[in-house]
Design an enzyme around this catalytic site. Structure first.
Site, PDB file in Angstrom:
ATOM      1  N   ASN A   9       0.868  -1.180   0.000  1.00 44.52           N
ATOM      2  CA  ASN A   9       0.000   0.000   0.000  1.00 44.52           C
ATOM      3  C   ASN A   9       0.909   1.236   0.000  1.00 44.52           C
ATOM      4  OD1 ASN A   9      -1.780   2.065   0.561  1.00 44.52           O
ATOM      5  ND2 ASN A   9      -2.297   1.353   2.632  1.00 44.52           N
ATOM      6  N   GLU A 101      -6.818   4.655   7.944  1.00 44.98           N
ATOM      7  CA  GLU A 101      -6.591   6.084   7.642  1.00 44.98           C
ATOM      8  C   GLU A 101      -7.819   6.686   6.961  1.00 44.98           C
ATOM      9  OE1 GLU A 101      -2.911   5.474   5.580  1.00 44.98           O
ATOM     10  OE2 GLU A 101      -1.961   4.943   7.480  1.00 44.98           O
ATOM     11  N   GLU A 171      -5.511  -5.010  10.608  1.00 39.80           N
ATOM     12  CA  GLU A 171      -4.476  -3.998  10.806  1.00 39.80           C
ATOM     13  C   GLU A 171      -4.742  -3.216  12.097  1.00 39.80           C
ATOM     14  OE1 GLU A 171      -2.474  -2.905   6.848  1.00 39.80           O
ATOM     15  OE2 GLU A 171      -4.171  -1.584   7.101  1.00 39.80           O
ATOM     16  N   SER A 217       3.308  -2.246  10.330  1.00 40.47           N
ATOM     17  CA  SER A 217       4.766  -2.291  10.532  1.00 40.47           C
ATOM     18  C   SER A 217       5.399  -3.630  10.151  1.00 40.47           C
ATOM     19  CB  SER A 217       5.123  -1.916  11.970  1.00 40.47           C
ATOM     20  OG  SER A 217       4.724  -0.577  12.230  1.00 40.47           O
TER      21      SER A 217
HETATM   22  P1  PGA Z   1       2.800   0.175   7.648  1.00 44.43           P
HETATM   23  O1  PGA Z   1       1.353   0.402   6.998  1.00 44.43           O
HETATM   24  O2  PGA Z   1       3.347  -1.118   7.073  1.00 44.43           O
HETATM   25  O3  PGA Z   1       3.612   1.371   7.232  1.00 44.43           O
HETATM   26  O4  PGA Z   1       2.619   0.077   9.105  1.00 44.43           O
HETATM   27  C1  PGA Z   1       0.474  -0.668   6.831  1.00 44.43           C
HETATM   28  C2  PGA Z   1      -0.828  -0.184   6.225  1.00 44.43           C
HETATM   29  O5  PGA Z   1      -1.251   0.922   6.573  1.00 44.43           O
HETATM   30  O6  PGA Z   1      -1.438  -0.875   5.398  1.00 44.43           O
END
Ligand code: PGA
Length: 260
Positions: A9, A101, A171, A217
């Protein structure tokens, strides 16, 4: 058998030129991998880069294109939105919906996510439906309730066949972009809960077939342990997907574990 998925992503990053460089680099780095053993690899650039990136990966047949959002109506007076047929037209197969988000900054509701999932599936594309609790909710012991309720609402009225085709991403919000990964056994526990919720609202067969990813992460040093868990079928990756080398390492890490 659930073939693993490693999806990048890219969020609000990369101009068209930068997107070209990144996807060309990823292509080179995974070119020699055994296609049979390779997970499904998905890259999700911003809307303006979709067509260009789609044209580049089209010939490789080893990377799929995904969008980061869509609207649930096909066309009309909806200023600023992009519809599923338009995303399909540029060659995308996957669409991320309900990312935390989008829920947090753009007010995306479970009802809208459900409508989007229906439209995506009706057009033959695959939704990557995100769910997960905030730190506050986790600390209040509400993780299971929150995730369960999100899944029940997001999958409402989808057929068994549609659910079987769908991808879900667990997530935890507190793990996204923070460097704090959810411990693998705990991520697996929540993912098992999601799978049993899918079985409850649909069928065991649909639950056995739906891919459920972990996101938050994810990095090359964690992928093998995550993938070796019984119910984690891959990863939705933000930060580490913006660097071709680390993304390629995630793809290779996922290959060390076979389909579940
Ligand atoms: P990140 O994001 O790997 O930077 O934590 C994951 C996501 O938002 O899909």
């Amino acid at each position: 058998m659930r073939k693993p998925i490693i999806a990048g992503n890219w969020k609000l990053n990369k101009t068209i030129d930068e997107s070209i460089n990144l996807v060309e680099d990823i292509k080179i780095k995974i070119m020699d991998l055994d296609r049979e053993k390779m997970p499904i690899v998905v890259v999700c650039p911003v809307f303006t880069s979709l067509k260009t990136v789609g044209d580049i990966i089209d010939s490789s047949k080893s990377i799929y294109l995904g969008a980061q959002n869509c609207y649930y109506e096909d066309a009309g007076a909806f200023t600023g939105e992009v519809s599923v047929p338009m995303i399909k037209e540029v060659g995308a197969t996957y669409i991320i919906i309900g990312h935390s988000e989008r829920r947090q900054y753009f007010g995306e509701t479970d009802n809208a996510i459900n409508l989007k999932a229906k439209t995506i599936l009706a057009h033959g594309l695959i939704p990557i439906i995100c769910c997960g609790e905030t730190l506050e909710q986790r600390e209040a012991g509400q993780t299971d309730k929150i995730v369960k309720n999100q899944i029940i609402a997001d999958l409402k009225d989808l057929t068994e066949e549609q659910i079987a085709k769908s991808v879900i991403a667990y997530e935890p919000v507190w793990a996204i972009g923070t460097g704090k990964t959810c411990e693998s056994p705990e991520a697996n526990r929540v993912i098992k809960l999601i799978r049993s919720t899918v079985a409850e609202v649909s069928s065991k067969d649909a639950a056995d077939k739906a891919r459920i990813l972990y996101g938050g992460s994810v990095k090359p040093s964690t992928i093998e342990e995550q993938m070796s868990q019984s119910d984690i079928d891959g990863a939705l990756v933000g930060g580490a997907s913006l660097d071709a080398e680390s993304f390629a390492q995630l793809v290779k890490g996922a290959m060390l574990v076979t389909s579940k």
